[in-house]
Structures are given as C-alpha cells and as structure tokens.
Scaffold this motif. Sequence first.
Motif, PDB file in Angstrom:
ATOM      1  N   MET A   1      30.335  38.371  29.931  1.00 53.77           N
ATOM      2  CA  MET A   1      30.482  38.510  31.386  1.00 53.77           C
ATOM      3  C   MET A   1      29.451  39.335  32.225  1.00 53.77           C
ATOM      4  O   MET A   1      28.919  40.592  31.669  1.00 53.77           O
ATOM      5  N   LYS A   5      30.664  45.842  38.177  1.00 51.45           N
ATOM      6  CA  LYS A   5      30.997  47.010  38.937  1.00 51.45           C
ATOM      7  C   LYS A   5      30.655  48.142  37.913  1.00 51.45           C
ATOM      8  O   LYS A   5      30.637  48.096  36.524  1.00 51.45           O
ATOM      9  N   PHE A  83      29.056  48.479  43.059  1.00 54.76           N
ATOM     10  CA  PHE A  83      29.230  47.205  42.634  1.00 54.76           C
ATOM     11  C   PHE A  83      27.910  46.379  42.908  1.00 54.76           C
ATOM     12  O   PHE A  83      26.938  46.608  43.656  1.00 54.76           O
ATOM     13  N   ARG A 376      33.936  37.054  52.430  1.00 48.38           N
ATOM     14  CA  ARG A 376      34.359  35.760  51.402  1.00 48.38           C
ATOM     15  C   ARG A 376      33.733  35.651  50.187  1.00 48.38           C
ATOM     16  O   ARG A 376      33.945  34.989  49.429  1.00 48.38           O
ATOM     17  N   GLY A 379      34.895  39.918  48.651  1.00 51.81           N
ATOM     18  CA  GLY A 379      36.244  40.374  48.555  1.00 51.81           C
ATOM     19  C   GLY A 379      36.780  41.327  49.742  1.00 51.81           C
ATOM     20  O   GLY A 379      37.835  41.286  50.770  1.00 51.81           O
ATOM     21  N   ILE A 381      36.992  43.796  52.879  1.00 52.81           N
ATOM     22  CA  ILE A 381      36.767  43.617  54.388  1.00 52.81           C
ATOM     23  C   ILE A 381      36.428  44.970  54.715  1.00 52.81           C
ATOM     24  O   ILE A 381      37.049  45.777  54.677  1.00 52.81           O
ATOM     25  N   MET A 421      41.358  45.563  62.328  1.00 54.66           N
ATOM     26  CA  MET A 421      41.691  43.982  62.138  1.00 54.66           C
ATOM     27  C   MET A 421      41.566  43.330  63.534  1.00 54.66           C
ATOM     28  O   MET A 421      41.149  42.157  63.794  1.00 54.66           O
ATOM     29  N   PHE A 428      37.205  36.536  66.104  1.00 54.94           N
ATOM     30  CA  PHE A 428      37.489  35.119  65.786  1.00 54.94           C
ATOM     31  C   PHE A 428      38.269  34.255  67.058  1.00 54.94           C
ATOM     32  O   PHE A 428      37.895  33.055  67.236  1.00 54.94           O
TER      33      PHE A 428
ATOM     34  N   GLN B  72      36.925  37.875  35.149  1.00 51.38           N
ATOM     35  CA  GLN B  72      35.873  38.280  36.014  1.00 51.38           C
ATOM     36  C   GLN B  72      35.964  38.820  37.553  1.00 51.38           C
ATOM     37  O   GLN B  72      35.514  39.596  37.968  1.00 51.38           O
ATOM     38  N   TYR B  74      39.105  39.737  38.483  1.00 53.02           N
ATOM     39  CA  TYR B  74      40.104  40.871  38.110  1.00 53.02           C
ATOM     40  C   TYR B  74      39.004  42.338  37.937  1.00 53.02           C
ATOM     41  O   TYR B  74      39.575  43.380  38.511  1.00 53.02           O
ATOM     42  N   LEU B  76      36.670  43.295  39.678  1.00 53.55           N
ATOM     43  CA  LEU B  76      36.518  44.009  41.098  1.00 53.55           C
ATOM     44  C   LEU B  76      37.241  44.952  41.458  1.00 53.55           C
ATOM     45  O   LEU B  76      37.099  45.892  42.066  1.00 53.55           O
ATOM     46  N   TRP B  77      38.489  44.922  40.790  1.00 55.11           N
ATOM     47  CA  TRP B  77      39.505  46.184  41.135  1.00 55.11           C
ATOM     48  C   TRP B  77      40.433  46.589  39.766  1.00 55.11           C
ATOM     49  O   TRP B  77      40.926  47.826  39.914  1.00 55.11           O
ATOM     50  N   ALA B 107      41.279  44.039  46.887  1.00 53.61           N
ATOM     51  CA  ALA B 107      40.694  43.753  48.348  1.00 53.61           C
ATOM     52  C   ALA B 107      42.144  43.351  49.278  1.00 53.61           C
ATOM     53  O   ALA B 107      42.185  43.999  50.297  1.00 53.61           O
ATOM     54  N   PHE B 146      42.690  35.442  49.910  1.00 56.05           N
ATOM     55  CA  PHE B 146      41.290  35.876  49.001  1.00 56.05           C
ATOM     56  C   PHE B 146      41.043  35.227  47.719  1.00 56.05           C
ATOM     57  O   PHE B 146      39.961  34.932  47.262  1.00 56.05           O
ATOM     58  N   ALA B 149      39.186  32.295  48.640  1.00 58.67           N
ATOM     59  CA  ALA B 149      37.573  32.407  48.904  1.00 58.67           C
ATOM     60  C   ALA B 149      36.846  32.542  47.416  1.00 58.67           C
ATOM     61  O   ALA B 149      35.745  32.113  47.087  1.00 58.67           O
ATOM     62  N   ARG B 171      47.435  38.254  59.148  1.00 61.55           N
ATOM     63  CA  ARG B 171      47.058  36.942  59.596  1.00 61.55           C
ATOM     64  C   ARG B 171      45.580  36.917  59.821  1.00 61.55           C
ATOM     65  O   ARG B 171      44.604  35.905  59.219  1.00 61.55           O
ATOM     66  N   VAL B 172      45.027  37.725  60.450  1.00 58.99           N
ATOM     67  CA  VAL B 172      43.701  38.142  60.657  1.00 58.99           C
ATOM     68  C   VAL B 172      42.803  38.152  59.228  1.00 58.99           C
ATOM     69  O   VAL B 172      41.872  37.518  59.019  1.00 58.99           O
ATOM     70  N   MET B 173      43.433  39.176  58.466  1.00 62.20           N
ATOM     71  CA  MET B 173      42.834  39.007  57.094  1.00 62.20           C
ATOM     72  C   MET B 173      42.786  37.614  56.387  1.00 62.20           C
ATOM     73  O   MET B 173      41.770  37.314  55.842  1.00 62.20           O
ATOM     74  N   GLN B 175      42.360  35.024  57.903  1.00 59.37           N
ATOM     75  CA  GLN B 175      41.450  34.012  58.523  1.00 59.37           C
ATOM     76  C   GLN B 175      40.020  34.696  57.951  1.00 59.37           C
ATOM     77  O   GLN B 175      39.021  34.025  57.919  1.00 59.37           O
ATOM     78  N   VAL B 176      39.863  36.015  57.877  1.00 61.40           N
ATOM     79  CA  VAL B 176      38.516  36.595  57.335  1.00 61.40           C
ATOM     80  C   VAL B 176      38.189  35.684  56.108  1.00 61.40           C
ATOM     81  O   VAL B 176      37.108  35.486  55.641  1.00 61.40           O
ATOM     82  N   TRP B 177      39.271  35.919  55.390  1.00 65.19           N
ATOM     83  CA  TRP B 177      38.881  34.930  53.925  1.00 65.19           C
ATOM     84  C   TRP B 177      38.702  33.491  54.004  1.00 65.19           C
ATOM     85  O   TRP B 177      38.762  32.686  53.131  1.00 65.19           O
ATOM     86  N   GLY B 178      38.987  32.974  55.300  1.00 65.39           N
ATOM     87  CA  GLY B 178      38.761  31.717  55.324  1.00 65.39           C
ATOM     88  C   GLY B 178      39.760  30.730  55.183  1.00 65.39           C
ATOM     89  O   GLY B 178      39.804  29.344  55.408  1.00 65.39           O
TER      90      GLY B 178
END
Lengths: 452, 452
Positions: A1, A5, A83, A376, A379, A381, A421, A428, B72, B74, B76-77, B107, B146, B149, B171-173, B175-178
């Motif tokens: 992999m 990180k 990262f 996106r 991850g 924000i 936010m 948005f 992979q 996972y 990230l955190w 995230a 998330f 995305a 909800r905005v979160m 939206q940030v992630w699409g």
Amino acid sequence: MEQVKYILEEKEIPQYWYNILADLPEPMPSVLHPVTKEPIKPEDLAPLFPMELIKQEMSTERYIEIPDEVRQIYRLWRPTTVFRARVLEKALKTPAKIFYKYEGSSAPGSHKANTAVAQAYYNKKEGINRITTETGAGQWGSALAFAGACFNIEIKIYMVRISYDQKPYRRVMMQVWGADCIPSPSNHTNSGREILAKDFNCPGSLGLAISEAVEEAASRDDTHYSLGSVLNHVLLHQTVIGQEAKIVLEKIGEYPDILIGCVGGGSNFAGMFLPFVKDKIDGSHPNIQIICTEPSSCPTLTKGPYCYDFGDEAGLTPLMKMFTLGHGFIPPPVHAGGLRYHGMAPIICHLLNLGLIEARAVHQLGTFQAGVDFARSEGIISAPEANHAIRVTIDEAIKCRESGEAKTILLTLSGHGLVDMAAYQAYFDGKLHNYDYPKEKIEQALKDLPKV
Amino acid sequence: MEQVKYILEEKEIPQYWYNILADLPEPMPSVLHPVTKEPIKPEDLAPLFPMELIKQEMSTERYIEIPDEVRQIYRLWRPTTVFRARVLEKALKTPAKIFYKYEGSSAPGSHKANTAVAQAYYNKKEGINRITTETGAGQWGSALAFAGACFNIEIKIYMVRISYDQKPYRRVMMQVWGADCIPSPSNHTNSGREILAKDFNCPGSLGLAISEAVEEAASRDDTHYSLGSVLNHVLLHQTVIGQEAKIVLEKIGEYPDILIGCVGGGSNFAGMFLPFVKDKIDGSHPNIQIICTEPSSCPTLTKGPYCYDFGDEAGLTPLMKMFTLGHGFIPPPVHAGGLRYHGMAPIICHLLNLGLIEARAVHQLGTFQAGVDFARSEGIISAPEANHAIRVTIDEAIKCRESGEAKTILLTLSGHGLVDMAAYQAYFDGKLHNYDYPKEKIEQALKDLPKV
C-alpha cells in the motif's frame, strides 16, 4: 500500500524551540516604545508578560528548551501528522508530490494551542493566575481557554462584539473550557466605556478588544496579557511544526522545493518555515521557495509599505517595523477572520524584505473552491484561512503538470473548518464574493502611520 | 514523563473484522420477513444491499478480511489513539486507571466512517454508483458523504426536516463532500408525498426518512441503500475499534475491568466491546463488566421488552428480535440525537439477554456536566452522545475512590462535539432539562408491536 500518513513517536516531539534570530543574515529592526520611540526595554513589557517570555522575545539564542510541563501537554496531540495528498495529486494529474502537515488535531482545532500552552505555563510559573486576551473569530480565544484549563488559570477574553453575536460556537467552546468570554466594547474598561458612551451598539474591532485586554492586564497586579500571533516568542513556540516536518521528511528522504502556508499575523506558517529558512540562509538548501498566502482584500505583504506601525488599531502597542496597511485599516469581512490583520509578524516582514520568502494574494471564492476540492480528495474540511494555502498549492501543482516538473510541495494546514461551516454554507449559497483591492481605504489608513 | 497517549503503527490496523456470530454461546434469533414472517433470505435484501454485505450480515465466519482498498482509507485516521485520562483521574482522586479510545479523528468526526467506507467500497465493487440513506442529526449522513467522495459514488441523503432546518452545519459538511442532502418528508417519493399531502409542514422523523431512502433505492436499479447502525455487518465493521484497543492494552500490560460506551443503534460501543466479549465467552476474562449507557428518556435496554419489532417507524424493514420501546415511539428531543432510537442492534440485545453485558440509563443534565468536566481535564470536547459514556465512567471512577479499588476502565469516545456546540450553549444557558421516563408514550407504542 502507498504510504499516505507519517507519524512520529512521542519522544520525537522537539525538545527545543528554534529561534531564527540566531541565524539572521541581518539583525531585526528595533521595536520602539510607542511614546519615547526609543528601542523598547524588557521592563517596559513587564506589566503584561512574564519575564521568561520577554526574554524569549528578545533572545538570540538558537535553541530554547521546551519545558517538560509544556511537552507533556503537547503530547495530547503532538507530534502532528504529515500526510501525502495522493488523491489530490491524482485528481490534479500533477507530477508534484504534495505533503501537508495538519495542525487541526489539537483540542481547539488549530496551531494556536502550541503557543497558548507555553504562554499559560510561563505565566503560571511566575505566579500569575489570571490572563486577559482578545479574540476576533475565536480561534485564539478558544486556544487560550484550553490552555487555561490545562494550568488552572482564569482566562478572560474580550471578543469582538460582532463575532460574539454572529459566531457563538467558538465562544461556547471557550465556555466549555471554563473561560470568561465577554463582548467588546464592554463596560469593564475605560476604553470600552468611552466607546459605548459614543455608540452603544458599536460592533467592536480587534484593535479595540486589544485595548480593553491590555488595559485590564496593565491595571491589575494579578493579571497578565497574552497575544496569539505577531510577536517573536509566539512564532518561536510554533517552530515545533517545522521541526517535526523536517524529521518526517528526512526519514523518507524528501526535502521540499516549495513551502506554502497562509499568513494573518504570521505565526502558523512561520512555525513551519523558520526551520527551513535556516537551511536557505546557511546555503544548504538555497533554492527553496517559501510562499506566504494572504487575502487579496487584506494584502499586507503584497501591497503594504515596509515601515513602523502600531500592532493595534488604538496605537497602544510598541511600534514594529512591518509591512502594514495602516493600523486604522479595517479589512473587508472575508470569512477567513484569522487573516484580517493590517500588519504582520516583524520576523516575516524582515525575511520578506531580505528576499528569503515571497508572498501571494488570492481571492476568496478561489480559496473556498480549493477547500472543497481538498475535502473531496483528502477528507479534511479545512479552515477558511488554510484554504488560502490550499489554493496556492493547487495552483503550483498545476504549474508542475504544465511544466512536467516533479516538485515536492509542503503545505501547512493550520486548522480544521468544523466551527466555520457557516462560511462554507454562504459559499454554496452563492452569498460570497471577491472583494476589490480596497485601495482608497488603505491609502487613507496609511496617511495615519506614526512618524518615527 | 507519564505516558498519556498510545499510538499504533499503520501496519497494526486490523487485517480482519471480528464476527461475534462465530463465538456466541447461543445462536442469534432469526430475522423475519416483514410480510411472510419467515426467516429472511439473502435474495430478500438484494435490491438494497450488495451481495458481499448481505453475506457479512449472515456470516458465522470468525474473521472477515478487510479489503486493501478499505484499509487504505482507514489509514487516513486509523489506528485511532488510546489516551490515559491522567488529569481526569487526578481531578476525581480515584485509584482507577481510565483509558479512552477516541474515534473523533476521522474527517466526519466519529466512528461512523469505519462502516461508511466499507459499505461504499462493496457497493462500488458491485457496480453501484448511487446510494441513498437517511440521517437524523447528521453524523451518519456526513460519514457516508465522506465515503462517497472516497469512492466517487453519488450519495443522496434524506435528512429529517427539523434537523435539516435547525442543524444546518452537518448538512453543509455533506455538501462539502459532494452529497445531495434534502429534507424529509420530500416530494421525491410516494412516502414523502403522502405525508406532505396531509401535513405540508411535517417536521419529519427518522422512520419516515428511512422509508423514503429505502423506497427510492428499491425503485431504481442503479441505486442501493445504506444503514449506519443496528445491522450485523455495520457492527462487524466497527470491530476495528476494539481490536486496536486490545493491541494497545496488551502492549502496556493492561486489561480492562470495566468497558463503558454509549448506545443508540449500538454500533460504536459494540465495535469496541465485541472483541472483549469474546474473552468473556471463552472464559479467559470471565469477570469483565461491559456497560451500555443510554438516555433515561429513551431507555431501550433498561426499560424495553425483548421481542420482535420493526427497525423503522413505518414498518418496512425486516422484523428483528430486540429490546424495543415500540417502532412508533418518538423519544423526547434530547440533544444526543444519535441515541434517540426506539430499538437496538440485535447482537447487543442478544448479549444483554444472555447476561454478558449490562445497561444503564442516565439523565441529560448529568451527561453535559460530565462532558464539561472531561473537556476541562482532557481537552477534547465530546459529542453529546459520548457524554453518556463519560457520565458513567466518572460515576464508576468515583465508586473506585470510595471502595479503594484500582480498577481499569476503558471508555469509548465515539466522536467530537464541535458541530454540536449549540447543545452545549443550551446547557450553559440553562435551557436543557431532564426528561421524566416517558412511560405512557412507551406503553402506547408497545401496543403496536407486530404479532409474530
């Protein structure tokens, strides 16, 4: 992999802060007393700061030991993670390698905790159990509130009233950690009462909040004052960021070609780049490019003159030589509240003046677009402030795609945007816009520069 | 320096999820088809879920391999940090050792990401590029956004309208992630249109949002549905939490006497305790105490009968044997939105029924007090849900002080509260109160239990 990180061990938290004053090719310009205009002396600062911090402010020792008590608290979130932004790299089809160091994992959610904890510690050690400060959007106030909880120090925060009313959540964070947060102007100080007498609905300003916090600290023997950026000792405390980054990169055989961060007062990015500027000064890495990013609406480094000015709006602080838009300049209401400052840390200004670093201004909408692209892909924000650095990172990575250069970029991500936010929502909802360069307001403010 | 933080290496992220179904002393009661009331078959679930998840739902294999693609992400955190709460221990003057594992570093800010990523992956692998789900306060919706995305999957989220209006930031979160987040009831489905025809201002409910998300997924070949708790495969994915905790504790020579976590649908705490229940079942650690904490106002495990009920308010889901307050029960509006659920994961209910775990209900005000005490000691501002677990942890630590027992407590901290500051604000403003046990509403709801 593929590795994404890089984590250091707890024992790799730096033992020393790095002091750039030891390695400057030319000494810093003096800081001047606001009345006498003579170079300031330690005793001038004694009513506000503990002597250990005053010494650090003026020290030219290269390494200053981090007390065990401070490192113990750093350990709650340090060393912070580096990262590699592999998903973003792929999305941008860039040959560049993008690394980012993320300071949002502290409890207050930003780099501010690095100095808040140190400042609280030195105050406590000198018997001070009460500290005042000011805060705009609330990042610094919440960090000092957290530090106050760590050392059982009473924290009183003057928060600019318009933010106090419009952005209640950072204020609630301060309350959770036990701090007393009140709107400024207040009736707790002469400065506040004077303003309220003229305008009971005054929305306040950062300059006024500084005046209130300083006035209260100066008038009470049991109380000191604390500042979250600009000063040498604040930048010093942030150098744990860059030192950790250097250890990580050395382990994996990398060295950055470009460093990118956002600057308001300058402490987060200076914390990253000062240990690298050292390598540029000593000639071991003469070609690294260090880019400070700032809002086009508050273009201190890209448009301001380099001269003496006050750190606050009211003109109470010492005079510092810096790039400035004039201490009376009130920047447009961009959402990156932490970058709305007329001046800049004198260390950063000195390095820019010497040509060791550079600056770039970016517009608000592009920074939010970059923040969304980053979230996106990676991850996280990011805070609206840090989105300025992400914008320039993406721009540089695209340049690499066009030129075919596989540069190594190191991005400083100062904090998360989870308490911001509302700003993303406004973005948005199409309610944000770019601001023209506020030429007239700046020209007006520059007319009031102090004569030195 | 005293160790406070225990971090594993990336390679120590578990390779397998642990499936408690392999080790149960008695098999789980069957899940029944809502119409035929016969045990449900894989093909019954195929319109909603990818076959790999359906297999996991019914599997009795002890270890199920975590795909590389999921590990992979996972990374990230994960592995997440185990902290020792030394400051809290000192403040409580307890001889107990308190460890906590913190899942707020993903995230989206909670454990929900562990299963969201896995579910998105299996859907993508089977060619599904569109997933619907529901969300209440928004923790689950933001986690799936998330994950969408991460795998480039279109996510459509039906968010309970009252939360959509009152809690815009999650909800905005999304939206940030699409992701596409719309208020439920909506005019996108028959279930939604029927309700809107009767009551255009209907505030919505989680049950109704489930109906809308399921209806849309069932009616479109290109779309699946995803659930954030309750089901076996969701709990399975969360077992990375407990496995990592076991590795850390083994390294430092500790083993918990008491495990404490909060339960709504049950997935976060089950993810921690299932690998430990194994040791209780096989007799290697027969005496560990496992305490599920829930709100007194929604006392599923402490007051509900153990019987078959629907998972949703509308009665569309399969029938599961569980402790339940009746699928028509609408809990009082406590701020721990994630704990406002009438039922509970069947695995948890089965283990409680077998006497392997226990449950305790706590009142709202005490949970916020505990959260504030925790933040002032340990720094982290915890989610209102997790504050239920902190409350009981503090209670148990105080019992240890009184009895002199140096027990080892392992607390599961499911997420941070940074997007819940309005709840803390209401607490500080004195606007929160405890709710009486809603006896009559529960008795009424229990009258409508399905006949099996």
